[in-house]
Design a protein around this motif. Structure first.
Motif, PDB file in Angstrom:
ATOM      1  N   ASP A 170       3.229  -5.157  -3.140  1.00 20.81           N
ATOM      2  CA  ASP A 170       2.989  -6.511  -2.637  1.00 20.81           C
ATOM      3  C   ASP A 170       1.745  -6.558  -1.730  1.00 20.81           C
ATOM      4  O   ASP A 170       1.767  -7.136  -0.638  1.00 20.81           O
ATOM      5  N   THR A 171       0.639  -5.928  -2.200  1.00 25.11           N
ATOM      6  CA  THR A 171      -0.592  -5.854  -1.406  1.00 25.11           C
ATOM      7  C   THR A 171      -1.774  -6.238  -2.286  1.00 25.11           C
ATOM      8  O   THR A 171      -1.878  -5.796  -3.436  1.00 25.11           O
ATOM      9  N   GLU A 172      -2.648  -7.072  -1.755  1.00 22.83           N
ATOM     10  CA  GLU A 172      -3.833  -7.473  -2.502  1.00 22.83           C
ATOM     11  C   GLU A 172      -4.955  -6.466  -2.252  1.00 22.83           C
ATOM     12  O   GLU A 172      -5.269  -6.154  -1.095  1.00 22.83           O
ATOM     13  N   TYR A 173      -5.556  -5.982  -3.318  1.00 26.06           N
ATOM     14  CA  TYR A 173      -6.595  -4.958  -3.250  1.00 26.06           C
ATOM     15  C   TYR A 173      -7.936  -5.529  -3.701  1.00 26.06           C
ATOM     16  O   TYR A 173      -8.009  -6.377  -4.612  1.00 26.06           O
ATOM     17  N   LEU A 174      -9.016  -5.034  -3.050  1.00 28.58           N
ATOM     18  CA  LEU A 174     -10.375  -5.299  -3.488  1.00 28.58           C
ATOM     19  C   LEU A 174     -10.880  -4.065  -4.208  1.00 28.58           C
ATOM     20  O   LEU A 174     -10.903  -2.965  -3.637  1.00 28.58           O
TER      21      LEU A 174
END
Length: 496
Positions: A384-388
């Motif tokens: 549940d983590t947004e990555y670049l």
């Protein structure tokens, strides 16, 4: 502006030109002037290079040989290192031939580089108000390094006496210091070259400037038209091909120079590259260039003893093709599967950097894959983590802008629709809706009061389980926990 650009280019680092000082010009219509050489004799020069310096000095004198005399052109020379040493004064040699012989016989000194002390000595002893003549006054500094003492005050004093200062720097001379010493405009009174052999190529240019500063007019044996009509015929990501019309006269070759321009359009002198090519060649391909970069190209006519006119132009290499269609193929709880299309330009591989949005660049993770790869799965991520994610194609000598993507890993879910159905006075059936991606489920059963807790683990395809051997009329708490890869668990669901 065009003349200034041409002068700057002609004074660039000329590495492959003839080493013989053979200035053929004459300084005409000159009446009188006092000229002093201030010559660096420090240990960094060396005896062999000091001979080249003396050849350069002789070349400066030769256009004046017919007018050297007590009431005409007078020359003096100071050689300096730790201290200043007078080689000869204005009145020592008043004959052109004797003067050139005296220069050839100067002995190399050696020592440190105290340019400031040398400038001060000239101001105090050669151009003092009590002995100064009302004629053009010139000092020609020749040095190969940065001064170990201050040059600001003595050069200011010398200029205040009406002395025009030429600053010729070789190898490790400090460009800023040369400009501080030289008379304005610095573009005309400052020269810098990459090695001592290039002094011979610089000589015609400096000779002309010295002559005009004395009030004379400089003439060479013959003036020829330079190369012209510079045209660019092919641009790639790392090369530029161009051609020109030939120069007039007995051209012995062409010096081709090219260097990138900064974002403000200024030439980056430190990255200047050049090559000398035969006179019968009127085209050239500059290779191993930066992609997507503006370049200044200059072609200079080369004659047996000097440099001629030049032609310049600007062109830009093509930008490298970035990775296209970087995309998310599948998101998992702890991984992200990526895919991309291969760039049109041949790559050596790819570098991938990634991290949660907002994470400092120094803390980003990095992976590399081969040129044949068009997909990669990032593992070991947080749920549940947004990555670049940035994907850099790797090219032999250039770098391209990355393709970027933001993607979020899945959230760890708990079971839904948990229910408990009584089967008998000693058993119940637990039901729930399963979670995609779960490796299993843990059922925790315990009485409402007490500590007799039972734990059961089931496979990921289970959606019900029957619990037996329960105490009649007792209240139980049933908890179902979703199990994911590793030790990860989803939120618990509880029923009574």
């Amino acid at each position: 502006m065009g003349c200034l650009l041409q002068w700057t280019l002609l004074l660039a680092v000329l590495l492959c030109l003839p080493s013989r000082s053979t200035a053929q010009g004459q300084c005409n219509n000159v009446v009188a002037a006092d000229i002093v050489f201030l010559v660096d004799g420090s240990s960094s020069i060396g005896r062999a290079n000091f001979v080249l310096v003396k050849n350069f000095m002789s070349g400066i004198v030769k256009p004046f040989t017919r007018v050297v005399g007590p009431s005409g052109i007078r020359f003096g020379t100071i050689q300096y290192s730790d201290t200043a040493r007078v080689e000869f004064t204005f009145t020592t040699y008043l004959n052109g031939t004797e003067l050139i012989t005296a220069i050839e016989n100067i002995n190399y000194k050696g020592g440190n580089t105290r340019t400031g002390a040398g400038l001060k000595y000239i101001a105090d002893n050669f151009f003092s108000p009590s002995s100064i003549r009302d004629v053009p006054k010139i000092t020609i500094l020749i040095t190969d390094g940065k001064s170990q003492d201050s040059v600001k005050e003595p050069s200011q004093k010398l200029r205040s006496l009406g002395v025009k200062i030429f600053a010729v720097g070789i190898k490790s001379a400090d460009p800023a210091e040369l400009k501080l010493i030289a008379s304005p405009p610095q573009s005309e009174f400052t020269s810098q070259i990459g090695n001592f052999k290039a002094l011979s190529s610089l000589l015609p240019l400096v000779s002309r400037r010295v002559c005009t500063t004395t009030g004379g007019s400089y003439s060479s044996d013959e003036a020829y038209s330079g190369p012209s009509d510079l045209q660019f015929s092919s641009e790639t990501t790392n090369s530029l091909r161009f051609q020109w019309k030939s120069a007039g006269g007995p051209v012995s070759g062409y010096v081709v120079q090219y260097r990138p321009l900064s974002g403000l359009g200024q030439p980056i002198t430190a990255e200047l590259r050049q090559e000398t090519i035969p006179s019968d060649q009127q085209s050239y391909t500059a290779r191993e260039l930066r992609s997507g970069t503006d370049y200044l190209i200059t072609v200079i006519a080369q004659y047996p003893s000097s440099l001629g006119e030049s032609v310049s132009g600007k062109a830009q290499t093509k930008p490298l093709q970035v990775v296209t269609a970087l995309r998310l193929i599948q998101a998992g709880f702890f991984n992200l599967a990526l895919g991309w299309d291969t760039p049109a330009d041949q790559v050596q591989g790819y570098r991938i950097t990634y991290g949660p949005i907002g994470q400092p660049a120094a803390q980003l993770l990095e992976q590399s894959v081969g040129a044949e790869s068009t997909s990669l799965t990032l593992v070991g991520l947080k749920s549940d983590t947004e990555y670049l994610i940035s994907l850099y194609p790797l090219f032999p000598r250039n770098s391209a802008s990355p393709a970027t993507l933001t993607a979020r890993t899945l959230r760890l879910e708990g079971v839904q629709q948990l229910s408990v159905e009584t089967i008998s006075n000693s058993s119940v059936r637990v039901r729930w809706t399963g979670v995609a991606g779960a490796r299993g489920y843990r059922i925790v059963l315990g009485p409402f009061t007490g500590s007799d807790v039972e734990t059961i683990e089931l496979g990921g395809d289970s959606e019900s389980h029957t619990l037996g051997n329960l105490r009649p009329d007792a209240e139980y708490i049933v908890t179902v926990i979703t199990l994911y890869s590793g030790e990860a668990e989803g939120p618990a669901a509880t029923a009574l």
